[in-house]
Write a protein that holds these residues in place. Structure first.
Motif, PDB file in Angstrom:
ATOM      1  N   GLU A 170       0.824  -1.207   0.000  1.00  0.00           N
ATOM      2  CA  GLU A 170       0.000   0.000   0.000  1.00  0.00           C
ATOM      3  C   GLU A 170       0.861   1.262   0.000  1.00  0.00           C
ATOM      4  N   GLY A 171       2.020   1.192   0.664  1.00  0.00           N
ATOM      5  CA  GLY A 171       2.932   2.324   0.596  1.00  0.00           C
ATOM      6  C   GLY A 171       3.393   2.585  -0.824  1.00  0.00           C
ATOM      7  N   MET A 172       3.754   1.528  -1.532  1.00  0.00           N
ATOM      8  CA  MET A 172       4.175   1.668  -2.928  1.00  0.00           C
ATOM      9  C   MET A 172       3.028   2.179  -3.791  1.00  0.00           C
ATOM     10  N   LEU A 173       1.829   1.698  -3.518  1.00  0.00           N
ATOM     11  CA  LEU A 173       0.652   2.096  -4.278  1.00  0.00           C
ATOM     12  C   LEU A 173       0.401   3.594  -4.166  1.00  0.00           C
ATOM     13  N   GLY A 174       0.363   4.097  -2.924  1.00  0.00           N
ATOM     14  CA  GLY A 174       0.069   5.508  -2.725  1.00  0.00           C
ATOM     15  C   GLY A 174       1.119   6.417  -3.336  1.00  0.00           C
ATOM     16  N   LEU A 175       2.385   6.039  -3.225  1.00  0.00           N
ATOM     17  CA  LEU A 175       3.469   6.892  -3.709  1.00  0.00           C
ATOM     18  C   LEU A 175       3.602   6.858  -5.225  1.00  0.00           C
ATOM     19  N   GLN A 176       3.647   5.673  -5.809  1.00  0.00           N
ATOM     20  CA  GLN A 176       3.965   5.575  -7.230  1.00  0.00           C
ATOM     21  C   GLN A 176       2.741   5.640  -8.132  1.00  0.00           C
ATOM     22  N   LEU A 177       1.596   5.160  -7.650  1.00  0.00           N
ATOM     23  CA  LEU A 177       0.386   5.222  -8.465  1.00  0.00           C
ATOM     24  C   LEU A 177      -0.547   6.351  -8.058  1.00  0.00           C
ATOM     25  N   GLY A 178      -0.279   6.970  -6.910  1.00  0.00           N
ATOM     26  CA  GLY A 178      -1.046   8.150  -6.523  1.00  0.00           C
ATOM     27  C   GLY A 178      -2.504   7.889  -6.238  1.00  0.00           C
ATOM     28  N   ILE A 179      -2.821   6.675  -5.736  1.00  0.00           N
ATOM     29  CA  ILE A 179      -4.215   6.346  -5.440  1.00  0.00           C
ATOM     30  C   ILE A 179      -4.308   5.724  -4.051  1.00  0.00           C
ATOM     31  N   TRP A 180      -5.529   5.714  -3.504  1.00  0.00           N
ATOM     32  CA  TRP A 180      -5.761   5.074  -2.211  1.00  0.00           C
ATOM     33  C   TRP A 180      -5.782   3.564  -2.390  1.00  0.00           C
ATOM     34  N   SER A 181      -5.584   2.860  -1.322  1.00  0.00           N
ATOM     35  CA  SER A 181      -5.642   1.402  -1.359  1.00  0.00           C
ATOM     36  C   SER A 181      -7.089   0.942  -1.531  1.00  0.00           C
ATOM     37  N   HIS A 182      -7.226  -0.260  -2.049  1.00  0.00           N
ATOM     38  CA  HIS A 182      -8.559  -0.862  -2.166  1.00  0.00           C
ATOM     39  C   HIS A 182      -9.030  -1.233  -0.768  1.00  0.00           C
ATOM     40  N   PRO A 183     -10.261  -0.884  -0.393  1.00  0.00           N
ATOM     41  CA  PRO A 183     -10.728  -1.173   0.969  1.00  0.00           C
ATOM     42  C   PRO A 183     -10.792  -2.647   1.324  1.00  0.00           C
ATOM     43  N   SER A 184     -10.816  -3.550   0.327  1.00  0.00           N
ATOM     44  CA  SER A 184     -10.939  -4.976   0.632  1.00  0.00           C
ATOM     45  C   SER A 184      -9.841  -5.839   0.011  1.00  0.00           C
ATOM     46  N   LYS A 185      -9.236  -5.381  -1.067  1.00  0.00           N
ATOM     47  CA  LYS A 185      -8.269  -6.181  -1.803  1.00  0.00           C
ATOM     48  C   LYS A 185      -6.871  -5.581  -1.704  1.00  0.00           C
ATOM     49  N   VAL A 186      -5.893  -6.303  -2.283  1.00  0.00           N
ATOM     50  CA  VAL A 186      -4.534  -5.800  -2.402  1.00  0.00           C
ATOM     51  C   VAL A 186      -4.315  -5.435  -3.866  1.00  0.00           C
ATOM     52  N   PHE A 187      -4.274  -4.158  -4.156  1.00  0.00           N
ATOM     53  CA  PHE A 187      -4.282  -3.693  -5.537  1.00  0.00           C
ATOM     54  C   PHE A 187      -3.122  -4.268  -6.351  1.00  0.00           C
ATOM     55  N   LEU A 188      -1.915  -4.204  -5.815  1.00  0.00           N
ATOM     56  CA  LEU A 188      -0.731  -4.556  -6.604  1.00  0.00           C
ATOM     57  C   LEU A 188      -0.634  -6.048  -6.905  1.00  0.00           C
ATOM     58  N   SER A 189      -1.458  -6.871  -6.270  1.00  0.00           N
ATOM     59  CA  SER A 189      -1.457  -8.291  -6.601  1.00  0.00           C
ATOM     60  C   SER A 189      -2.801  -8.761  -7.141  1.00  0.00           C
ATOM     61  N   SER A 190      -3.889  -8.076  -6.802  1.00  0.00           N
ATOM     62  CA  SER A 190      -5.213  -8.534  -7.206  1.00  0.00           C
ATOM     63  C   SER A 190      -5.810  -7.752  -8.367  1.00  0.00           C
ATOM     64  N   LEU A 191      -5.320  -6.549  -8.613  1.00  0.00           N
ATOM     65  CA  LEU A 191      -5.930  -5.693  -9.630  1.00  0.00           C
ATOM     66  C   LEU A 191      -4.889  -5.213 -10.640  1.00  0.00           C
ATOM     67  N   MET A 192      -4.006  -6.114 -11.017  1.00  0.00           N
ATOM     68  CA  MET A 192      -2.914  -5.737 -11.911  1.00  0.00           C
ATOM     69  C   MET A 192      -3.392  -5.383 -13.315  1.00  0.00           C
ATOM     70  N   ASN A 193      -4.602  -5.789 -13.673  1.00  0.00           N
ATOM     71  CA  ASN A 193      -5.108  -5.513 -15.014  1.00  0.00           C
ATOM     72  C   ASN A 193      -5.812  -4.154 -15.099  1.00  0.00           C
ATOM     73  N   THR A 194      -5.833  -3.421 -14.001  1.00  0.00           N
ATOM     74  CA  THR A 194      -6.452  -2.101 -13.994  1.00  0.00           C
ATOM     75  C   THR A 194      -5.614  -1.137 -14.831  1.00  0.00           C
ATOM     76  N   ARG A 195      -6.284  -0.319 -15.607  1.00  0.00           N
ATOM     77  CA  ARG A 195      -5.574   0.676 -16.421  1.00  0.00           C
ATOM     78  C   ARG A 195      -5.018   1.762 -15.499  1.00  0.00           C
ATOM     79  N   THR A 196      -3.718   1.909 -15.503  1.00  0.00           N
ATOM     80  CA  THR A 196      -3.071   2.888 -14.630  1.00  0.00           C
ATOM     81  C   THR A 196      -1.957   3.616 -15.385  1.00  0.00           C
TER      82      THR A 196
END
Length: 633
Positions: free
Chosen positions: A314-340
């Motif tokens: 989540e630290g990497m997510l907020g800094l490098q992708l500039g977004i909040w964490s997913h309230p239920s999932k782990v974005f960097l492992s569960s939502l890798m197909n999201t357009r970013t």
């Protein structure tokens, strides 16, 4: 009797099924990944945990097969064939999942299948999986075919007396117990729990996703209100998308600037760096970390900075992708197909040379595929897992950088990660966790001194921005006991700091309002004078307006304003409460590491605010789940 048991069909079935799966696990962990190196740096612990959790499915299937042998005539044959076919199909799915993990760092999921369906599948990606990793791919195919052949021989050719009723029932009962125990190992066995994102069996990943989609398939009723709470545009299909006209020409103009008009950016991302320990209004903290203290006084410090969640992903997510964490999932492992579009993506297009040095094994947090995408040079060397050797490596890489490009450099330490153990050459590890943390941050500060000296003595010292922050915080001994009351998004897991210094940064400045990691990327773009299309949810730290600060973790949510922090938990109205947002050093500083526990609770009726916060969480989940950060190109 023993021989008859060992060579019985139920036992042979179990040995074949789990034996092949164990070979698949060994293949995943011991063969080289497409990016080079092993799947994880220290594979033994991963193999043990993966083996434990994989036993569950095969023990259950073995119990079914054992009971099927008790049937009579054709019924026994066909049910055994059905169970064997199901087991073989499961091994095929495991092989596919392993290949996806090797290539992309994510599990096989329904969203993955939707993104990479037959009609959308990139032929280049498919050929890469099959051809660039041909030996590994062929080994996967061989193991699956071997399983099928062994099942066929066992079912069609092997003849022996069936086990007695009571032996078969006992065997099935034992297998069910094993299945339940191994299937729940991540709940009671910490090594499995901390590796769960990597070792979770495919059927559970897909089941969890199915249940989640069932529960979140309907558009939130208060979506617009939630988007507004988050600071987005509720009238837009992509509420946080910020397009920039004429971006190509602006990028070309930036790339053509003289090098002395383009600033370097050095980000020191500190593992588990507690905000109360990095608050340099406290003299004892300055004594422990003189280099960071001096840097803070030379620039601008934001002592109340919060990560978007916890842990390092989540630290990497907020800094490098500039977004909040997913309230239920782990974005960097569960939502890798999201357009970013990350900050490193933008800087790469602007001509920056991008480097990351980490003392933490990147595969552990699924950073490997992201590092491969974001950086031109990424290095993890287990021989440099301590902070001072990593700082010395920084000096080498910094000196050898391309001389004709601006630099974006992220340096990630590790000694401040639990259990906070410094090298014995530095000091004997202290007795308590809090004492070891004090040792670790002092050791870290020495390493930071090496990094700062390398920058100050380099040719680009006057064109460099240095940013220091923790990737998140971590609770001390006292705060851990209050987690049920505070939730998992509380300050002891999210409160860190921002220190900004260098070119264009105001000196000797202190900002006491709460700030977020999501403000990092917009601030960097502003400091560089670079306009680029993005989906960043934060704002320029040095601008005039500022939004609320959000943190999410496992259905817990916290929203911070200038004076009050509101806590809420999905599905639990009684959890909601308010705490005073600190602006002064008002906790027990006689223990600078272990003294802070929580902010003072406020006797406020927060039902309306908590409901609005949960609306924001629902809206943010919808944006991420529906892939609405940015449109397709």
């Amino acid at each position: 009797m023993v021989k008859n048991f060992l060579f019985s069909k139920p036992v042979l079935f179990i040995l074949i099924a789990f034996g092949i799966r164990f070979l698949q696990i060994l293949q995943l962990y011991f063969t080289e990944t497409p990016s080079g190196g092993s799947f994880i740096e220290r594979p033994v612990n991963g193999i043990i945990c993966a083996t434990i959790v994989n036993i569950a499915a095969f023990a259950f299937l073995g119990a079914l097969f054992s009971l099927a042998t008790l049937l009579k005539g054709k019924a026994a044959r066909w049910v055994c064939v059905l169970v064997a076919a199901l087991t073989w199909f499961h091994l095929v799915i495991c092989a596919i999942d392993d290949q996806i993990m090797r290539w992309m760092g994510q599990h096989l999921t329904m969203s993955f299948l939707s993104t990479y369906s037959v009609f959308r599948l990139d032929p280049t990606m498919a050929s890469n999986v099959a051809l660039d990793g041909l030996p590994n791919f062929l080994l996967s195919v061989f193991l699956v075919l071997l399983a099928g052949a062994l099942f066929f021989v066992m079912l069609a050719k092997l003849r022996q007396r069936p086990l007695s009723l009571w032996v078969t029932c006992v065997l099935a009962g034992v297998l069910v117990v094993i299945a339940v125990a191994s299937g729940n190992a991540h709940h009671y066995y910490k090594p499995c729990r901390i590796r769960w994102q990597t070792i979770e069996p495919t059927y559970l990943t897909i089941l969890d996703e199915y249940i989640y989609q069932r529960e979140h398939s309907v558009r939130p009723q208060r979506l617009e209100q939630g988007i507004s709470m988050l600071g987005g545009n509720p009238e837009s299909e992509y509420p946080f998308y910020h397009p920039v006209e004429n971006e190509d020409s602006l990028m070309e103009e930036f790339r053509n600037r003289p090098l002395d008009q383009k600033k370097d950016v050095i980000l020191l991302s500190l593992e588990s760096f507690r905000g109360w320990v990095g608050d340099f209004r406290i003299g004892q903290n300055c004594e422990r970390m003189p280099n960071l203290c001096a840097l803070g006084k030379a620039g601008t410090t934001f002592p109340y900075t919060y990560s978007v969640g916890y842990p390092s992903t989540e630290g990497m997510l907020g800094l490098q992708l500039g977004i909040w964490s997913h309230p239920s999932k782990v974005f960097l492992s569960s939502l890798m197909n999201t357009r970013t579009r990350s900050l490193p993506d933008i800087l790469g297009e602007a001509g920056y040379y991008r480097v990351v040095l980490t003392a933490a094994e990147p595969s552990f947090d699924n950073f490997t595929p992201w590092f491969s995408k974001w950086f031109d040079f990424a290095e993890y060397d287990p021989k440099r897992s301590a902070d001072i050797p990593l700082a010395e490596r920084f000096r080498e890489v910094y000196a050898g950088r391309p001389k004709d490009k601006p630099l974006y450099f992220e340096w990630i330490n590790f000694v401040t990660h639990t259990p906070f153990t410094v090298p014995k050459s530095y000091a004997e590890p202290a007795a308590t966790s809090d004492q070891r943390y004090a040792q670790a941050v002092a050791y870290l500060d020495s390493a930071i001194g090496i990094v700062l000296d390398a920058v100050r003595n380099g040719p680009r010292a006057n064109e460099t921005i240095i940013v220091v922050t923790g990737d998140h915080s971590i609770a001390n001994a006292k705060a851990q006991k209050k987690q049920d009351e505070l939730g998992e998004a509380n300050s002891t897991y999210t409160w860190t700091t921002f220190i900004w210094a260098g070119a264009g940064i105001p000196a000797d400045s202190l900002v006491l309002e709460p700030r977020s990691h999501v403000d990092y990327a917009p601030t960097i773009l502003s400091q560089l004078g670079l306009r680029a299309t993005n989906h960043f949810v934060g704002e320029n730290l040095f601008g005039e307006s500022h939004r609320r600060v959000f943190s999410f973790r496992h259905s817990d949510a916290v929203m911070r304003g200038d004076s009050v922090a509101v806590f809420a938990r999905a599905g639990n109205a009684s959890f909601s409460h308010a705490r005073r947002q600190s602006r002064a050093v008002d906790w027990d500083t006689t223990e600078t590491v272990g003294g802070f526990v929580a902010e003072e609770k406020c006797p406020l009726d927060v039902k309306v605010s908590a409901d609005s916060l949960l609306d924001a969480a629902d809206a943010w989940m919808w944006v991420l789940d529906q892939n609405l950060l940015m449109p397709e190109e």
